[in-house]
Design a protein around this motif. Structure first.
Motif, short mmCIF file in Angstrom:
data_model
loop_
_atom_site.label_atom_id
_atom_site.label_comp_id
_atom_site.label_asym_id
_atom_site.label_seq_id
_atom_site.Cartn_x
_atom_site.Cartn_y
_atom_site.Cartn_z
N VAL B 28 0.87 -1.17 0.00
CA VAL B 28 0.00 0.00 0.00
C VAL B 28 0.91 1.22 0.00
O VAL B 28 1.80 1.33 0.85
N GLU B 29 0.72 2.08 -1.00
CA GLU B 29 1.55 3.29 -1.08
C GLU B 29 1.18 4.26 0.03
O GLU B 29 0.01 4.32 0.45
N GLU B 30 2.15 5.05 0.46
CA GLU B 30 1.88 6.11 1.43
C GLU B 30 0.81 7.05 0.85
O GLU B 30 0.99 7.60 -0.24
N GLY B 31 -0.28 7.21 1.56
CA GLY B 31 -1.38 8.04 1.07
C GLY B 31 -2.22 7.40 -0.02
O GLY B 31 -3.14 8.02 -0.54
N GLY B 32 -1.90 6.17 -0.38
CA GLY B 32 -2.63 5.50 -1.45
C GLY B 32 -3.71 4.58 -0.91
O GLY B 32 -3.98 4.53 0.29
N ALA B 33 -4.34 3.89 -1.84
CA ALA B 33 -5.36 2.91 -1.44
C ALA B 33 -5.20 1.67 -2.30
O ALA B 33 -5.14 1.77 -3.53
N THR B 34 -5.10 0.53 -1.66
CA THR B 34 -5.00 -0.73 -2.38
C THR B 34 -6.28 -1.51 -2.15
O THR B 34 -6.74 -1.63 -1.02
N ALA B 35 -6.85 -2.01 -3.26
CA ALA B 35 -8.06 -2.84 -3.15
C ALA B 35 -7.65 -4.30 -3.14
O ALA B 35 -6.79 -4.72 -3.92
N LEU B 36 -8.24 -5.06 -2.23
CA LEU B 36 -7.98 -6.49 -2.13
C LEU B 36 -9.24 -7.18 -2.61
O LEU B 36 -10.29 -7.11 -1.97
N LEU B 37 -9.13 -7.82 -3.80
CA LEU B 37 -10.32 -8.40 -4.40
C LEU B 37 -10.19 -9.91 -4.44
O LEU B 37 -9.11 -10.47 -4.32
N GLY B 38 -11.32 -10.56 -4.64
CA GLY B 38 -11.30 -12.01 -4.75
C GLY B 38 -12.66 -12.57 -4.47
O GLY B 38 -13.50 -11.91 -3.84
N ALA B 39 -12.88 -13.81 -4.91
CA ALA B 39 -14.19 -14.45 -4.71
C ALA B 39 -14.38 -14.81 -3.25
O ALA B 39 -13.46 -14.69 -2.44
N ASN B 40 -15.58 -15.28 -2.89
CA ASN B 40 -15.83 -15.75 -1.53
C ASN B 40 -14.84 -16.84 -1.15
O ASN B 40 -14.60 -17.76 -1.92
N GLU B 212 -6.69 -15.46 -5.30
CA GLU B 212 -7.41 -16.68 -5.62
C GLU B 212 -6.90 -17.78 -4.71
O GLU B 212 -5.69 -18.04 -4.70
N THR B 213 -7.79 -18.38 -3.96
CA THR B 213 -7.44 -19.45 -3.01
C THR B 213 -6.10 -19.20 -2.32
O THR B 213 -5.20 -20.03 -2.34
N GLY B 214 -6.01 -18.03 -1.69
CA GLY B 214 -4.86 -17.75 -0.84
C GLY B 214 -3.60 -17.32 -1.56
O GLY B 214 -2.56 -17.16 -0.92
N ARG B 215 -3.67 -17.14 -2.88
CA ARG B 215 -2.49 -16.70 -3.61
C ARG B 215 -2.82 -15.44 -4.40
O ARG B 215 -3.95 -15.25 -4.84
N ALA B 216 -1.81 -14.57 -4.59
CA ALA B 216 -2.04 -13.38 -5.40
C ALA B 216 -2.08 -13.80 -6.86
O ALA B 216 -1.09 -14.30 -7.40
N ASP B 228 -8.76 -4.47 -15.01
CA ASP B 228 -10.20 -4.67 -15.13
C ASP B 228 -10.53 -6.01 -15.78
O ASP B 228 -11.39 -6.74 -15.31
N ASP B 229 -9.80 -6.32 -16.85
CA ASP B 229 -10.10 -7.57 -17.55
C ASP B 229 -9.84 -8.78 -16.67
O ASP B 229 -10.66 -9.69 -16.60
N ALA B 230 -8.71 -8.77 -15.99
CA ALA B 230 -8.37 -9.92 -15.16
C ALA B 230 -9.39 -10.10 -14.05
O ALA B 230 -9.82 -11.21 -13.75
N VAL B 231 -9.79 -8.96 -13.46
CA VAL B 231 -10.79 -9.03 -12.40
C VAL B 231 -12.08 -9.62 -12.94
O VAL B 231 -12.67 -10.53 -12.37
N ARG B 232 -12.50 -9.11 -14.07
CA ARG B 232 -13.77 -9.59 -14.63
C ARG B 232 -13.72 -11.08 -14.92
O ARG B 232 -14.62 -11.81 -14.55
N ARG B 233 -12.61 -11.48 -15.56
CA ARG B 233 -12.52 -12.89 -15.94
C ARG B 233 -12.60 -13.80 -14.73
O ARG B 233 -13.40 -14.71 -14.68
N SER B 234 -11.76 -13.52 -13.74
CA SER B 234 -11.57 -14.53 -12.71
C SER B 234 -12.56 -14.37 -11.58
O SER B 234 -12.66 -15.20 -10.71
N TYR B 235 -13.37 -13.30 -11.59
CA TYR B 235 -14.05 -13.01 -10.36
C TYR B 235 -15.46 -12.53 -10.61
O TYR B 235 -16.43 -13.04 -10.05
N LEU B 236 -15.60 -11.63 -11.53
CA LEU B 236 -16.96 -11.20 -11.82
C LEU B 236 -17.65 -12.20 -12.75
O LEU B 236 -18.86 -12.19 -12.89
N GLY B 237 -16.86 -13.02 -13.42
CA GLY B 237 -17.43 -14.12 -14.19
C GLY B 237 -17.79 -13.78 -15.62
O GLY B 237 -18.59 -14.48 -16.22
#
Ligand SMILES: Nc1ncnc2c1ncn2[C@@H]1O[C@H](COP(=O)(O)OP(=O)(O)OP(=O)(O)O)[C@@H](O)[C@H]1O
Ligand SMILES: [Mg+2]
Lengths: 290, 238
Positions: B28-40, B212-216, B228-237
């Motif tokens: 996480v960058e100083e003053g930044g924001a990191t999103a942690l995404l992933g399926a249930n 994904e299952t405990g791995r980045a 965006d594409d990677a998120v959509r593929r692996s997570y938004l479906g």
């Protein structure tokens, strides 16, 4: 009439002792959901400590203050050394630890001081404070001390940051740790406070019930009855219950059942309340959304 | 020094004997924001718990360059990591005000605390109206606001949020995210934010990590097409 007032007053004096013992039980119960059955014997041991100091010629109030502080530290130490290792063990293991603790203190007191019944001094001697002689000076003083303890404990939990942190730690340990509260220490301080309050209860009870290694067995039972009556999750309900049990016990003993069986009155109260209203008179009906 | 407030390398975490995270790397960058995404069940909550020391973990975790992987939860909180846990962690039997005072428990700068009370009441006026109310009686949205405010009262170096939108109506979610963006952009509070709602999180964040299952599975700047594409593929479906 005077005799009746006298019974009422003695009941209230012992009731104050039950009330603060009940408060000590509730403090540990709220943090751990366990009833510390060793509370009575710890208080008895503190009382012997105070007696030893006065026997050495210390003025009463100095002995009183030092006993309270030493009991606090002793309570902290017991939690850290004896209770802590069983924090994650099944409830039964903790119960056995408490029973073991009470046996140890009882035996230790007998070994150090003997089993004979001894007088214990009161700072409130002299003529009754109120004209009617219904209430001895010790009874009046003891009631005042109990009320003062209740008020101090209330102020501590209500108005100080440490008191707030202790309530938080008892309710939600994980969230407490996440704001930086050292939850383990809060529990240890709770044990210290309970031990200090127990010491005061013992010193107020001893001039009435006399000092011997078994002096607090009955007191603890009545305090527990009071806590159950008032609601074991509500400190001030429990304290009220303590007073109520003290008065009831004394009046029953004097006028109804005789003093030989009045201990069973306490048991009857416990069973009766548990059947009729398991959460006690003032037991909290939790207001929470799910 | 690098510009990262939080650097994580090779993070493993365990529930008893079961390993739940496997060598996670992100920052996480100083003053930044990191999103942690992933399926249930991917391990997002687990990651925050591991960073806070609530569960057993291994690896290199640095807060402002200082290693914190060996510290207790209390010590990490005292260093300025404010963790808003999933389920919000409300002290339900205490009042709103007491909940907030607990956020400031380890601080001794009374004046600063008073200013921060004003500040969070400015963001969430509803909490000011309800300050004497038992916190357990607040609505879900109000409890989320309370949890964020409690964390802000810690004057955090890093604010970690676990699904702040969970179970809330869209309008409340929008309000909360608008305020989180203000806290991040205007006040410069660094954030690590776990979200089911990926598009909300990607709007707020400058970086994203996909678990994904405990791995980045992927990590990088959040605004690129690739992310965006990677998120959509692996997570938004889709
Ligand atoms: N207390 C626990 N004990 C054992 N295993 C757990 C525990 N909590 C989570 N796990 C496991 O760890 C893995 C990651 O769970 P985690 O809660 O971190 O997922 P998540 O990404 O937060 O999912 P969600 O989006 O549903 O909140 C899951 O396989 C889960 O079953
Ligand atoms: Mg989760």
């Amino acid at each position: 009439m005077n005799a009746f007032l006298h019974q009422l007053a003695s009941g209230a004096a012992l009731g104050g002792v039950y009330a603060i013992m009940a408060l000590a039980l509730v403090m540990i119960y709220q943090a751990t959901q366990l009833v510390n059955f060793a509370q009575g014997e710890m208080a008895m041991f503190s009382t012997y400590f105070a007696w030893k100091l006065t026997d050495l010629g210390w003025p009463y109030w100095r002995a009183f203050a030092v006993t309270v502080v030493v009991s606090f530290l002793g309570g902290v130490l017991i939690e850290r050394v004896v209770v802590r290792p069983f924090a994650k063990a099944p409830v039964l293991a903790s119960v056995i630890v408490f029973i073991g603790l009470s046996l140890i203190f009882n035996a230790l007191a007998g070994w150090l001081y003997g089993y004979s019944v001894t007088d214990f001094p009161t700072p409130f001697d002299g003529p009754p404070w109120f004209g009617q002689r219904a209430m001895s000076a010790h009874e009046s003083g003891s009631i005042l001390v109990s009320l003062a303890v209740l008020m101090l404990v209330y102020a501590f939990f209500r108005f100080t940051p440490l008191g707030l942190a202790m309530r938080a730690a008892a309710q939600n340990p994980t969230s407490s740790r996440l704001v930086g509260i050292r939850v383990g220490w809060m529990l240890a301080i709770g044990w210290g406070l309970a031990a200090a309050i127990g010491a005061i209860a013992g010193m107020m009870a001893a001039p009435i019930v006399y000092l011997d290694p078994n002096m607090m067995a009955g007191v603890l039972l009545y305090a527990f009855a009071g806590a159950v009556l008032g609601g074991i999750d509500n400190p001030f309900g429990a304290a009220f219950g303590g007073f109520a049990v003290g008065v009831t016990e004394n009046l029953m003993g004097a006028y109804v059942v005789g003093s030989e069986v009045k201990l069973s009155v306490a048991l009857a109260i416990i069973v009766g309340v548990l059947v009729w209203r398991p959460s006690g008179l003032f037991g909290r009906r939790l207001v929470a959304r799910v | 020094m690098s510009g990262a407030i939080l650097e994580v390398r090779g993070l493993n975490a365990f529930y008893g004997p079961i390993q739940a995270l496997f060598g996670l790397d992100f920052a996480v960058e100083e003053g930044g924001a990191t999103a942690l995404l992933g399926a249930n069940g991917a391990g997002k909550t687990t990651t925050l718990r591991a960073l806070s020391g609530l569960i057993r973990r291994q690896g290199d975790i640095r807060l402002g360059g200082k290693p914190i992987a060996g510290l207790s939860t209390e010590a990490i909180a005292r260093l300025g990591v404010a963790h808003v846990p999933d389920g919000r962690g409300t002290f339900t039997e205490l009042t709103v005000e007491e909940n907030l005072r607990l956020g400031a428990y380890v601080r001794s700068d009374r004046r600063g605390v008073r200013r921060d009370f004003e500040r969070v009441f400015g963001y969430f006026p509803r909490l000011a109206e309800r300050r004497r109310q038992q916190a357990g009686t607040l609505s879900g949205g109000e409890q989320q606001m309370l949890a964020i405010s409690r964390a802000l009262l810690m004057r955090p170096a890093l604010l970690m949020l676990d699904e702040p939108s969970f179970g809330l109506a869209p309008m409340v979610v929008a309000e909360i995210f608008r305020i989180l963006a203000a806290i991040n952009r205007d006040e410069g509070v660094s954030m690590l934010i776990v979200e089911q709602n990926a598009s909300l999180a990607l709007d707020l964040a400058d970086r994203a990590v996909l678990i994904e299952t405990g791995r980045a599975a992927m990590s990088g700047p959040s605004q690129t097409r690739g992310a965006d594409d990677a998120v959509r593929r692996s997570y938004l479906g889709y």
